[in-house]
Design a protein around this motif. Structure first.
Motif, PDB file in Angstrom:
ATOM      1  N   PRO A 118       0.829  -1.214   0.000  1.00 14.78           N
ATOM      2  CA  PRO A 118       0.000   0.000   0.000  1.00 14.78           C
ATOM      3  C   PRO A 118       0.862   1.264   0.000  1.00 14.78           C
ATOM      4  N   ALA A 119       0.586   2.151  -0.903  1.00 14.55           N
ATOM      5  CA  ALA A 119       1.358   3.392  -1.008  1.00 14.55           C
ATOM      6  C   ALA A 119       0.988   4.334   0.127  1.00 14.55           C
ATOM      7  N   PRO A 120       1.989   4.878   0.843  1.00 12.27           N
ATOM      8  CA  PRO A 120       1.693   5.871   1.870  1.00 12.27           C
ATOM      9  C   PRO A 120       1.141   7.138   1.238  1.00 12.27           C
ATOM     10  N   VAL A 123       3.512   9.370  -1.029  1.00 11.99           N
ATOM     11  CA  VAL A 123       3.839   8.769  -2.330  1.00 11.99           C
ATOM     12  C   VAL A 123       2.613   8.777  -3.232  1.00 11.99           C
ATOM     13  N   ALA A 124       1.462   8.429  -2.678  1.00 11.74           N
ATOM     14  CA  ALA A 124       0.227   8.395  -3.465  1.00 11.74           C
ATOM     15  C   ALA A 124      -0.089   9.766  -4.061  1.00 11.74           C
ATOM     16  N   PRO A 131      -4.341   6.844  -1.596  1.00  7.69           N
ATOM     17  CA  PRO A 131      -3.475   6.257  -0.570  1.00  7.69           C
ATOM     18  C   PRO A 131      -3.892   4.818  -0.291  1.00  7.69           C
ATOM     19  N   GLY A 132      -2.936   3.938  -0.132  1.00  6.20           N
ATOM     20  CA  GLY A 132      -3.238   2.533   0.108  1.00  6.20           C
ATOM     21  C   GLY A 132      -3.277   1.691  -1.151  1.00  6.20           C
ATOM     22  N   GLU A 234       8.651   8.074 -10.411  1.00  7.59           N
ATOM     23  CA  GLU A 234       9.414   7.353  -9.395  1.00  7.59           C
ATOM     24  C   GLU A 234       9.721   8.280  -8.228  1.00  7.59           C
ATOM     25  N   VAL A 235       9.642   7.703  -7.026  1.00  7.10           N
ATOM     26  CA  VAL A 235       9.936   8.435  -5.792  1.00  7.10           C
ATOM     27  C   VAL A 235      10.905   7.579  -4.980  1.00  7.10           C
ATOM     28  N   THR A 236      12.084   8.108  -4.699  1.00  7.17           N
ATOM     29  CA  THR A 236      13.070   7.376  -3.914  1.00  7.17           C
ATOM     30  C   THR A 236      13.273   8.079  -2.577  1.00  7.17           C
TER      31      THR A 236
END
Length: 267
Positions: A118-120, A123-124, A131-132, A234-236
């Motif tokens: 699930p994306a926090p 990030v979402a 989210p999720g 993309e998110v790092t």
């Protein structure tokens, strides 16, 4: 005037710190349990606990369930020169400003994990999804060879990125890594922004980095935007314990600050 008396918990913390530093308690060993330690020192349980918690906030010990407070391996502090230039290594692909030194070997702790989780919320929001939503995350814990875990790195890839470049979800993404695969799929040249903040770690982050949840961490977030859609793909997120790193920047003089200072002429 009399000097304020050092609190008993601070005196106890200083004494235990000295014992850690002189090797009485080595890395990986447990400190005496709170109750017998308090009785031996002639103080209350809460006073002894305050001493241990102070050492925990310094990153010297960590509370472990059913074990107590365990001494941590002393990490080396590393200076990170914060630049804004992304370089490229023929073997590794893009290289971002980080704590690595040229030709320094790094190692992975445990096994890198690829999974849809699930994306926090943060990030979402970047990806424009709820989210999720199940989202691909590539997670690894790394450090210079022979040192304790230095950083936890989570790379989140948008559903669009996975659809356009399915190889980013595989164990081996090929030469240049997942960024090359994304750019080859039509998202290049990717443009990046970076934000930095200080926060407390989540419980799973603290466990992976072998630190206390009371130890602040440095979080850097790099967001890669597609040249085709101009949306984040993309998110790092890199998480580094606060006692392991210091940021360094060389300040430059603007023309208005040049020396010698121009004299102020009277009006």
């Amino acid at each position: 005037m009399t000097q304020p008396r050092t609190p008993k918990w601070r005196q106890l913390a200083d004494e235990v710190r000295r014992q850690i530093e002189d090797g009485t308690y080595s890395p990986g060993s447990a400190l005496p349990q709170l109750k017998p330690a308090a009785e031996a020192a002639g103080v209350s349980y809460e006073t002894m606990r305050a001493a241990y918690k102070a050492l925990e906030s310094e990153g010297l010990v960590r509370s472990v369930k059913r074990t107590g407070f365990v001494v941590l391996q002393a990490p080396g502090r590393r200076r990170v020169t914060r630049g804004t230039t992304v370089t490229r290594d023929p073997a590794r692909g893009y290289v971002f400003p980080a704590a690595a030194r040229p030709d320094e070997p790094w190692e992975v702790h445990g096994r890198p994990v690829r999974s849809f989780v699930p994306a926090p919320k943060e990030v979402a929001e970047h990806f424009g999804i709820e989210p999720g939503t199940e989202t691909l995350r590539r997670r690894r814990v790394t450090s210079p060879a022979g040192e304790p875990p230095f950083q936890l790195v989570d790379t989140w890839l948008s559903p669009e990125a996975v659809e356009d470049a399915p190889q980013v979800a595989e164990a081996s993404t090929g030469p240049g890594g997942y960024l090359d695969r994304l750019e080859e799929a039509g998202h290049g040249p990717i443009a990046w922004t970076e934000t930095i903040r200080i926060r407390l770690p989540e419980r799973d982050e603290a466990q992976l980095l072998n630190i206390s949840t009371a130890m602040p961490v440095l979080e850097t977030t790099i967001i890669g935007r597609s040249a085709r859609t101009e949306r984040p793909i993309e998110v790092t997120v890199r998480v580094i314990p606060g006692d392991r790193v210091e940021l360094f920047s060389e300040l430059q003089r603007a023309r208005s600050a040049r020396w010698p200072v121009a004299p102020v002429r009277p009006k």
